[in-house]
Design a protein around this motif. Structure first.
Motif, mmCIF file in Angstrom:
data_model
loop_
_atom_site.group_PDB
_atom_site.id
_atom_site.type_symbol
_atom_site.label_atom_id
_atom_site.label_comp_id
_atom_site.label_asym_id
_atom_site.label_seq_id
_atom_site.Cartn_x
_atom_site.Cartn_y
_atom_site.Cartn_z
ATOM 1 N N GLU A 99 14.676 -17.938 -12.561
ATOM 2 C CA GLU A 99 13.869 -17.096 -12.714
ATOM 3 C C GLU A 99 12.742 -16.868 -11.777
ATOM 4 N N LEU A 100 13.108 -16.324 -10.811
ATOM 5 C CA LEU A 100 12.062 -16.196 -9.737
ATOM 6 C C LEU A 100 11.497 -14.881 -9.265
ATOM 7 N N LYS A 101 10.142 -14.637 -9.092
ATOM 8 C CA LYS A 101 9.579 -13.441 -8.613
ATOM 9 C C LYS A 101 9.999 -13.349 -7.234
ATOM 10 N N VAL A 102 10.470 -12.167 -6.873
ATOM 11 C CA VAL A 102 10.543 -11.714 -5.435
ATOM 12 C C VAL A 102 9.519 -11.044 -4.622
ATOM 13 N N ALA A 103 9.090 -11.511 -3.675
ATOM 14 C CA ALA A 103 7.752 -10.778 -2.900
ATOM 15 C C ALA A 103 8.423 -10.162 -1.631
ATOM 16 N N VAL A 104 7.911 -8.735 -1.648
ATOM 17 C CA VAL A 104 8.504 -8.022 -0.539
ATOM 18 C C VAL A 104 7.324 -7.317 0.182
ATOM 19 N N ASN A 105 7.213 -7.610 1.493
ATOM 20 C CA ASN A 105 6.078 -6.818 2.320
ATOM 21 C C ASN A 105 6.199 -5.351 2.417
ATOM 22 N N VAL A 106 5.109 -4.611 2.376
ATOM 23 C CA VAL A 106 5.079 -3.016 2.072
ATOM 24 C C VAL A 106 4.206 -2.643 3.325
ATOM 25 N N SER A 107 4.565 -1.568 4.048
ATOM 26 C CA SER A 107 3.482 -1.309 5.029
ATOM 27 C C SER A 107 2.966 -0.124 4.534
ATOM 28 N N MET A 108 1.527 0.183 5.534
ATOM 29 C CA MET A 108 0.613 1.213 4.936
ATOM 30 C C MET A 108 1.565 2.255 5.113
ATOM 31 N N ASP A 109 2.318 2.649 6.017
ATOM 32 C CA ASP A 109 3.063 3.882 6.165
ATOM 33 C C ASP A 109 3.899 4.183 4.942
ATOM 34 N N ASN A 110 4.437 3.060 4.148
ATOM 35 C CA ASN A 110 5.094 3.308 3.006
ATOM 36 C C ASN A 110 4.303 4.138 1.873
ATOM 37 N N LEU A 111 2.823 3.877 2.253
ATOM 38 C CA LEU A 111 2.001 4.342 1.023
ATOM 39 C C LEU A 111 1.326 5.351 1.249
ATOM 40 N N THR A 112 2.182 6.474 2.196
ATOM 41 C CA THR A 112 1.382 7.821 2.703
ATOM 42 C C THR A 112 2.175 8.707 1.800
ATOM 43 N N SER A 113 3.468 8.218 1.282
ATOM 44 C CA SER A 113 4.293 9.467 0.448
ATOM 45 C C SER A 113 4.454 9.040 -0.811
ATOM 46 N N LEU A 114 4.187 9.871 -1.777
ATOM 47 C CA LEU A 114 4.355 9.854 -3.118
ATOM 48 C C LEU A 114 5.445 9.561 -3.652
ATOM 49 N N LEU A 172 -3.759 4.516 -3.094
ATOM 50 C CA LEU A 172 -4.355 3.961 -4.352
ATOM 51 C C LEU A 172 -3.668 4.579 -5.536
ATOM 52 N N GLU A 173 -3.145 5.964 -5.349
ATOM 53 C CA GLU A 173 -2.318 6.560 -6.511
ATOM 54 C C GLU A 173 -1.159 5.826 -6.713
ATOM 55 N N ILE A 174 -0.512 5.526 -5.532
ATOM 56 C CA ILE A 174 0.784 4.785 -5.526
ATOM 57 C C ILE A 174 0.711 3.483 -6.065
ATOM 58 N N LEU A 175 -0.148 2.637 -5.533
ATOM 59 C CA LEU A 175 -0.371 1.131 -6.081
ATOM 60 C C LEU A 175 -0.625 1.132 -7.640
ATOM 61 N N THR A 176 -1.713 1.850 -7.962
ATOM 62 C CA THR A 176 -1.943 2.121 -9.389
ATOM 63 C C THR A 176 -0.697 2.289 -10.312
ATOM 64 N N ARG A 177 0.088 3.304 -9.998
ATOM 65 C CA ARG A 177 1.191 3.622 -10.779
ATOM 66 C C ARG A 177 2.210 2.564 -10.909
ATOM 67 N N LEU A 178 2.246 1.870 -9.792
ATOM 68 C CA LEU A 178 3.316 0.864 -9.756
ATOM 69 C C LEU A 178 2.773 -0.178 -10.514
ATOM 70 N N ARG A 179 1.571 -0.580 -10.649
ATOM 71 C CA ARG A 179 0.947 -1.500 -11.544
ATOM 72 C C ARG A 179 1.101 -1.331 -12.865
ATOM 73 N N LEU A 180 1.167 -0.112 -13.064
ATOM 74 C CA LEU A 180 1.100 0.429 -14.684
ATOM 75 C C LEU A 180 2.705 0.215 -14.895
ATOM 76 N N LYS A 181 3.401 0.443 -14.162
ATOM 77 C CA LYS A 181 4.990 0.151 -14.089
ATOM 78 C C LYS A 181 5.250 -1.423 -14.322
ATOM 79 N N ARG A 182 4.235 -2.590 -14.144
ATOM 80 C CA ARG A 182 4.356 -3.769 -14.396
ATOM 81 C C ARG A 182 4.720 -4.456 -13.183
ATOM 82 N N PHE A 183 4.908 -3.646 -11.950
ATOM 83 C CA PHE A 183 5.147 -4.354 -10.576
ATOM 84 C C PHE A 183 3.704 -5.465 -10.309
ATOM 85 N N HIS A 184 3.962 -6.286 -9.838
ATOM 86 C CA HIS A 184 2.888 -7.198 -9.309
ATOM 87 C C HIS A 184 2.517 -6.898 -7.975
#
Length: 415
Positions: free
Chosen positions: A232-247, A284-296
């Motif tokens: 039961e492992l949490k898997v972390a992935v790096n996200v580029s700022m360029d990924n966070l420019t598209s909804l 901010l919208e993308i990250l907040t919605r992902l957090r609402l979906k329970r992604f860490h």
């Protein structure tokens, strides 16, 4: 030390004749037979300009009259010096560390630094690094080949990119808590290529979306495989700022997790703090919605960007990763320790898990134990590895915990 390094031509540059004699004697006692001494930078540069006397290693003092050590380094850059450097100075640790980073920024191989009075064993430990060929001292990353967009695109489309995984473990129990996915390129000719040689190309040429999709997809599928194997492992992935420019990014992450049948709570998206600046409304919208979906969400490399506290205020992070530059050697460095302590305290006050990156040795690990850091990641625990190697590593790690007494007996057993 290997026998062949004793033929290395060494230059000692120091304005103190006594120090020159002392270092020369130390080197002679260790078996180094080709040592030249200089009391000023001008004469030293003449030796560099002559192929017959050009050194492979320089022991450099910083505070000298006329040309100081930092100015001398600039001349080394101009001459494309390909040897190695050891700083030797009476300056304080903070000044030496700053100069070390300057030398690294100039891409001159530096073995480390020594404070005066120099201890023979400390010098010997640095000279042992000469055992490793200079091209390999940084894991082959000294070969700074940069690839064009078409080559990177082909690598993505043809499946040449693979994920390696570096474990994160709980400091109190030693239990493995998760892994961070780190992309590698298995180039058919050049072998292993590290992300600093192709991520920037992907970002500059509109390929980062496809690259991140590949990394996420494989990480999620691997997370499911581990889950089915009982890990039961949490898997972390790096996200580029360029990924966070598209909804569309949020929907893609949710879809990939659903296709892999992995719960959002098992995924950590690591956002590099220095990327989060300027207009952050879309991100901010993308990250907040992902957090609402329970992604860490994790704020990566904390303390190295320009607006750390602003991002902590505005974005619902679950995890704070203390940058490796504030972790390694912090137990013996007052400045690093102060920054490490402040970062850890901030995480605790905000009810975030604190992850210490760059745990390189037992001293780093003991600092984390003493201060109550939650998670640790670094080469002391494990280097990044292929997914199939994780099971064997876990078995060895459990043995290390017992044999090296890495946790307190009262914390109980690991997994």
């Amino acid at each position: 030390m290997k026998a062949d390094i004793f033929t290395t031509r060494i230059l000692i540059l120091d304005d103190d004749p006594f120090i020159l004699k002392l270092l020369m004697r130390m080197l002679a006692n260790m078996g180094f037979s080709s040592v030249i001494c200089c009391e000023n930078g001008v004469d030293a540069l003449k030796l560099l300009d002559d192929v017959a006397t050009r050194p492979g290693l320089i022991l450099l003092d910083l505070n000298m009259p006329g040309m100081d050590g930092i100015e001398f380094v600039r001349h080394l850059v101009e001459r494309k010096f390909s040897g190695s450097l050891i700083l030797v100075s009476g300056e304080d640790e903070r000044m030496l560390r700053t100069t070390e980073k300057l030398v690294q920024a100039h891409r001159i191989p530096i073995l480390g630094y020594l404070q005066k009075p120099v201890q023979p064993e400390s010098l010997r430990m640095l000279l042992m690094k000469l055992d490793v060929p200079s091209s390999m001292r940084s894991g082959e990353r000294n070969t700074r080949k940069i690839y064009d967009a078409d080559t990177v695109r082909t690598a993505i489309d043809s499946g040449q990119l693979i994920n390696y995984y570096q474990p994160k473990v709980r400091v109190d129990t030693g239990a493995i808590a998760g892994v961070e996915a780190l992309v590698r390129w298995h180039h058919p000719v050049d072998g292993m290529v590290y992300p600093d040689q192709f991520i920037g190309v992907a970002e500059e040429n509109g390929l980062i979306g496809r690259l991140t999709h590949t990394v996420l997809s494989r990480a999620f599928i691997q997370a499911k495989v581990w889950q089915q194997s009982g890990y039961e492992l949490k898997v972390a992935v790096n996200v580029s700022m360029d990924n966070l420019t598209s909804l569309d990014f949020q929907d893609a992450v949710v879809r990939l997790a659903a296709e892999a049948e992995i719960l959002p709570g098992k995924i950590v998206l690591e956002i590099t703090e220095s990327q989060l600046m300027g207009d952050v409304r879309v991100s901010l919208e993308i990250l907040t919605r992902l957090r609402l979906k329970r992604f860490h969400l994790s704020i990566d490399d904390f303390g190295t960007g320009h607006s750390s506290l602003t991002q902590l205020r505005d974005i619902p992070f679950d995890e704070l990763k203390i940058d490796q530059g504030f972790v390694h050697r912090a137990s013996g460095d007052e400045t690093l320790r102060a920054i490490y302590d402040a970062s850890l305290a901030l995480a605790k006050q905000l009810n975030m898990e604190a992850v210490a990156e760059g745990v390189e040795d037992r001293e780093d690990w003991e600092l984390l134990r003493q201060t109550g850091c939650d998670l640790a990641q670094g080469n002391f625990i494990s280097r990044p590895m292929p997914a199939e190697a994780l099971g064997e590593w876990m078995e060895k790690w459990h043995v290390r915990i017992e044999t090296e007494s890495l946790i307190s007996p009262k914390t109980g057993k690991v997994l």
